[in-house]
Design a protein around this motif. Sequence first.
Motif, mmCIF file in Angstrom:
data_model
loop_
_atom_site.group_PDB
_atom_site.id
_atom_site.type_symbol
_atom_site.label_atom_id
_atom_site.label_comp_id
_atom_site.label_asym_id
_atom_site.label_seq_id
_atom_site.Cartn_x
_atom_site.Cartn_y
_atom_site.Cartn_z
ATOM 1 N N PRO A 1 3.688 10.687 0.793
ATOM 2 C CA PRO A 1 2.961 9.908 1.200
ATOM 3 C C PRO A 1 3.569 10.292 2.760
ATOM 4 N N GLN B 1 -2.707 -0.623 7.580
ATOM 5 C CA GLN B 1 -3.594 -0.429 5.940
ATOM 6 C C GLN B 1 -4.362 0.277 5.737
ATOM 7 N N LEU C 1 1.812 4.556 -2.520
ATOM 8 C CA LEU C 1 1.822 6.083 -2.830
ATOM 9 C C LEU C 1 2.118 6.508 -4.071
ATOM 10 N N TYR D 1 -6.030 7.544 3.173
ATOM 11 C CA TYR D 1 -5.133 8.033 2.422
ATOM 12 C C TYR D 1 -5.286 8.479 0.396
ATOM 13 N N VAL E 1 0.588 10.497 5.332
ATOM 14 C CA VAL E 1 -0.100 9.640 6.570
ATOM 15 C C VAL E 1 1.096 8.792 7.164
ATOM 16 N N LYS F 1 0.654 -1.087 -0.072
ATOM 17 C CA LYS F 1 0.186 0.008 -0.014
ATOM 18 C C LYS F 1 0.963 0.836 0.554
ATOM 19 N N LEU F 2 2.315 1.494 0.642
ATOM 20 C CA LEU F 2 2.535 2.043 0.630
ATOM 21 C C LEU F 2 3.253 2.306 0.012
ATOM 22 N N GLU G 1 -5.295 2.869 7.532
ATOM 23 C CA GLU G 1 -4.746 4.706 7.076
ATOM 24 C C GLU G 1 -4.141 4.768 5.651
ATOM 25 N N VAL G 2 -3.489 3.539 5.017
ATOM 26 C CA VAL G 2 -2.873 3.801 4.041
ATOM 27 C C VAL G 2 -3.566 4.043 2.810
ATOM 28 N N GLU G 3 -4.898 3.232 2.646
ATOM 29 C CA GLU G 3 -6.055 2.931 1.748
ATOM 30 C C GLU G 3 -7.155 4.487 2.211
#
Length: 145
Positions: free
Chosen positions: A27, A132, A20, A138, A30, A16-17, A134-136
């Motif tokens: 990134p 995960q 970005l 974002y 986030v 996921k990161l 949080e990244v989604e």
Amino acid sequence: MAGVNFVVNDRAVLAKLAGLRDRGVDPEPVLRSIGEYLLRVHETRFSEQKAPDGTPWEPLSPRYKRRKKRNADKVLTLDGWLRRLAYQVDDEGLSLGSNRIYAATHQFGDSERNIPARPFLGLTRNDLDYIQEEVEEYLSISGLE
């Protein structure tokens, strides 16, 4: 730098990161949000005196407990410096840890000095799921998911 920090090797989170950066999204916001979350999680661990897996830290030895004057009932807390973790966001990602020279001794133990490991850094499955999500979120806010 002396001390200890940890690296996340969870493939789903790392994917996921990486997504970005692949999409040209910065990134840093986030990662800072995740860093703040991790500070709160680890502060709770110190308050509960538990390892990331939920097991209580090894109690203080009776000998040390007798001579310990400040915070005598708290494991891994004398002056409170060890629990003052910090995170850093850079081009490599997010790192969280302690710059205390004795941090690694407490995280991993020291058999020569008869100091048991009392892990205080680490992530639970819930922590990884939160990261995960949080990244989604974002990605969604950025219009990329």
